[in-house]
Design a protein around this motif. Structure first.
Motif, PDB file in Angstrom:
ATOM      1  N   LEU A  80     -18.776  17.319  11.775  1.00 20.52           N
ATOM      2  CA  LEU A  80     -17.931  16.975  12.728  1.00 20.52           C
ATOM      3  C   LEU A  80     -17.693  17.868  13.762  1.00 20.52           C
ATOM      4  N   LEU A  81     -18.201  18.069  15.002  1.00 22.91           N
ATOM      5  CA  LEU A  81     -17.972  18.891  16.176  1.00 22.91           C
ATOM      6  C   LEU A  81     -16.779  18.463  16.978  1.00 22.91           C
ATOM      7  N   ASN A  82     -15.564  19.090  16.961  1.00 21.10           N
ATOM      8  CA  ASN A  82     -14.388  18.971  17.793  1.00 21.10           C
ATOM      9  C   ASN A  82     -14.298  19.762  18.612  1.00 21.10           C
TER      10      ASN A  82
ATOM     11  N   LEU B 173     -22.890  20.950  29.377  1.00 23.33           N
ATOM     12  CA  LEU B 173     -21.381  20.759  29.130  1.00 23.33           C
ATOM     13  C   LEU B 173     -20.535  20.770  30.166  1.00 23.33           C
ATOM     14  N   ALA B 174     -20.617  21.885  31.185  1.00 27.87           N
ATOM     15  CA  ALA B 174     -20.084  22.163  32.228  1.00 27.87           C
ATOM     16  C   ALA B 174     -20.026  20.951  33.208  1.00 27.87           C
ATOM     17  N   PHE B 175     -21.119  20.328  33.358  1.00 28.00           N
ATOM     18  CA  PHE B 175     -20.999  19.123  34.616  1.00 28.00           C
ATOM     19  C   PHE B 175     -20.959  17.575  33.656  1.00 28.00           C
ATOM     20  N   SER B 176     -20.753  17.698  32.521  1.00 30.39           N
ATOM     21  CA  SER B 176     -20.412  16.406  31.649  1.00 30.39           C
ATOM     22  C   SER B 176     -19.354  15.633  31.994  1.00 30.39           C
ATOM     23  N   GLY B 177     -18.347  16.389  32.423  1.00 33.00           N
ATOM     24  CA  GLY B 177     -16.913  15.729  32.702  1.00 33.00           C
ATOM     25  C   GLY B 177     -16.351  15.540  31.264  1.00 33.00           C
ATOM     26  N   LEU B 178     -16.549  16.295  30.287  1.00 35.72           N
ATOM     27  CA  LEU B 178     -16.006  16.226  29.009  1.00 35.72           C
ATOM     28  C   LEU B 178     -14.535  16.075  28.756  1.00 35.72           C
ATOM     29  N   GLY B 179     -14.156  15.119  28.446  1.00 35.45           N
ATOM     30  CA  GLY B 179     -12.400  14.987  28.218  1.00 35.45           C
ATOM     31  C   GLY B 179     -12.196  15.635  26.805  1.00 35.45           C
ATOM     32  N   LEU B 180     -10.973  16.152  26.810  1.00 34.35           N
ATOM     33  CA  LEU B 180     -10.714  16.665  25.457  1.00 34.35           C
ATOM     34  C   LEU B 180      -9.514  15.869  24.761  1.00 34.35           C
ATOM     35  N   PRO B 181      -9.378  15.728  23.587  1.00 34.61           N
ATOM     36  CA  PRO B 181     -10.301  16.170  22.671  1.00 34.61           C
ATOM     37  C   PRO B 181     -11.620  15.004  22.719  1.00 34.61           C
ATOM     38  N   THR B 182     -12.706  15.697  22.266  1.00 35.15           N
ATOM     39  CA  THR B 182     -14.067  14.760  22.204  1.00 35.15           C
ATOM     40  C   THR B 182     -14.595  15.242  20.641  1.00 35.15           C
ATOM     41  N   SER B 183     -15.031  14.504  19.750  1.00 34.91           N
ATOM     42  CA  SER B 183     -15.281  14.797  18.495  1.00 34.91           C
ATOM     43  C   SER B 183     -17.062  14.131  18.250  1.00 34.91           C
ATOM     44  N   ILE B 184     -17.858  14.909  17.610  1.00 32.47           N
ATOM     45  CA  ILE B 184     -19.156  14.344  17.635  1.00 32.47           C
ATOM     46  C   ILE B 184     -19.601  14.307  16.030  1.00 32.47           C
TER      47      ILE B 184
ATOM     48  N   LEU C  92     -22.265  14.045  13.096  1.00 32.90           N
ATOM     49  CA  LEU C  92     -23.709  14.359  12.870  1.00 32.90           C
ATOM     50  C   LEU C  92     -23.983  14.120  11.441  1.00 32.90           C
ATOM     51  N   ASP C  93     -25.051  13.605  11.046  1.00 37.51           N
ATOM     52  CA  ASP C  93     -25.633  13.442   9.717  1.00 37.51           C
ATOM     53  C   ASP C  93     -26.178  14.735   9.387  1.00 37.51           C
ATOM     54  N   ARG C  94     -26.553  14.580   8.018  1.00 34.24           N
ATOM     55  CA  ARG C  94     -27.028  15.895   7.289  1.00 34.24           C
ATOM     56  C   ARG C  94     -28.364  16.588   7.942  1.00 34.24           C
ATOM     57  N   GLN C  95     -29.264  15.656   8.770  1.00 35.38           N
ATOM     58  CA  GLN C  95     -30.206  15.979   9.429  1.00 35.38           C
ATOM     59  C   GLN C  95     -29.744  16.532  10.757  1.00 35.38           C
ATOM     60  N   GLY C  96     -28.545  16.673  11.203  1.00 30.55           N
ATOM     61  CA  GLY C  96     -28.080  17.265  12.482  1.00 30.55           C
ATOM     62  C   GLY C  96     -28.380  16.056  13.461  1.00 30.55           C
ATOM     63  N   ARG C  97     -28.310  14.921  13.223  1.00 28.38           N
ATOM     64  CA  ARG C  97     -28.592  13.867  14.105  1.00 28.38           C
ATOM     65  C   ARG C  97     -27.271  13.072  14.505  1.00 28.38           C
ATOM     66  N   LEU C  98     -27.215  12.619  16.069  1.00 26.27           N
ATOM     67  CA  LEU C  98     -26.004  12.014  16.333  1.00 26.27           C
ATOM     68  C   LEU C  98     -25.638  10.661  15.577  1.00 26.27           C
ATOM     69  N   VAL C  99     -24.633  10.614  15.129  1.00 30.56           N
ATOM     70  CA  VAL C  99     -24.076   9.244  14.427  1.00 30.56           C
ATOM     71  C   VAL C  99     -23.009   8.433  15.397  1.00 30.56           C
ATOM     72  N   ARG C 100     -21.991   9.355  15.787  1.00 32.18           N
ATOM     73  CA  ARG C 100     -20.894   8.678  16.590  1.00 32.18           C
ATOM     74  C   ARG C 100     -20.096   9.797  17.372  1.00 32.18           C
TER      75      ARG C 100
END
Length: 201
Positions: free
Chosen positions: A78-80, A149-160, A162-170
């Motif tokens: 989980l990337l937070n 990332l700088a231009f994505s308008g990322l709101g905080l917090p955002t968590s990503i 990933l599965d064991r292969q480093g693929r995006l799940v949710r």
């Protein structure tokens, strides 16, 4: 006559576009300010739908050692994205700490990607104080500058997630609870036949 109609249509379009932008900015502001007890999540992706996530790298806060997302391949991650000045980030931190501690032995890891601004020394001081306050056991990283990332308008917090292969799940936009995270983490751990740890009493 056609010119007048065209001008009216153009004016109406500008008004509609302007209103849409204001609605978008208002929604983004709500996300950034953490309105509500819990944020929203994108649909859970099954294995066939998943795509490789961006290869991230940065610097571990504390010892300034290089960090790469690739080093966690084989684990559910989980990337937070958070910051020490962000109230909803602070609100969700105890749940993140609890989840990290519960599932680490089963092959799960959280990485706090700290979006604080300033010199490396000032960021390190703020983040280490934050880590002590919440007894954070997972790594905290200052990610390398990323133009996307700088231009994505990322709101905080955002968590990503990933599965064991480093693929995006949710992706979770806004604070996420331990209950919601646990359900998704256990689902991923079962894919690889991991033994799910019992909740601590």
């Amino acid at each position: 006559m056609n010119t007048v109609i065209t001008e009216k249509k153009r004016g109406r379009f500008v008004l509609i576009a302007g209103a849409a932008i204001l609605v978008y900015l208002a929604a983004t502001s709500l996300i950034r300010n953490g309105s509500g007890a819990e944020g929203r999540g994108t649909p859970y992706k099954y294995a066939a739908e998943r795509r490789q996530f961006t290869p991230l790298k940065g610097v571990s806060i504390g010892d300034n050692s290089p960090w790469r997302l690739a080093s966690l391949r084989g684990k559910v991650v989980l990337l937070n994205y958070a910051a020490t000045w962000c109230p909803p980030c602070l609100r969700e931190t105890p749940d993140l700490v609890a989840v990290a501690d519960q599932y680490r032995s089963a092959g799960f890891e959280i990485v706090g990607l700290m979006m604080d601004e300033g010199s490396r020394e000032s960021i390190s001081g703020q983040v280490q104080q934050y880590a002590r306050r919440y007894e954070i056991s997972y790594p905290l990283v200052q990610p390398e500058p990323d133009p996307l990332l700088a231009f994505s308008g990322l709101g905080l917090p955002t968590s990503i997630l990933l599965d064991r292969q480093g693929r995006l799940v949710r992706t979770y936009i806004g604070p996420v609870s331990a209950a919601r995270l646990s359900a998704d983490i256990e689902r991923l751990l079962r894919e690889a036949g991991s033994v799910i740890p019992l909740p601590k009493s």
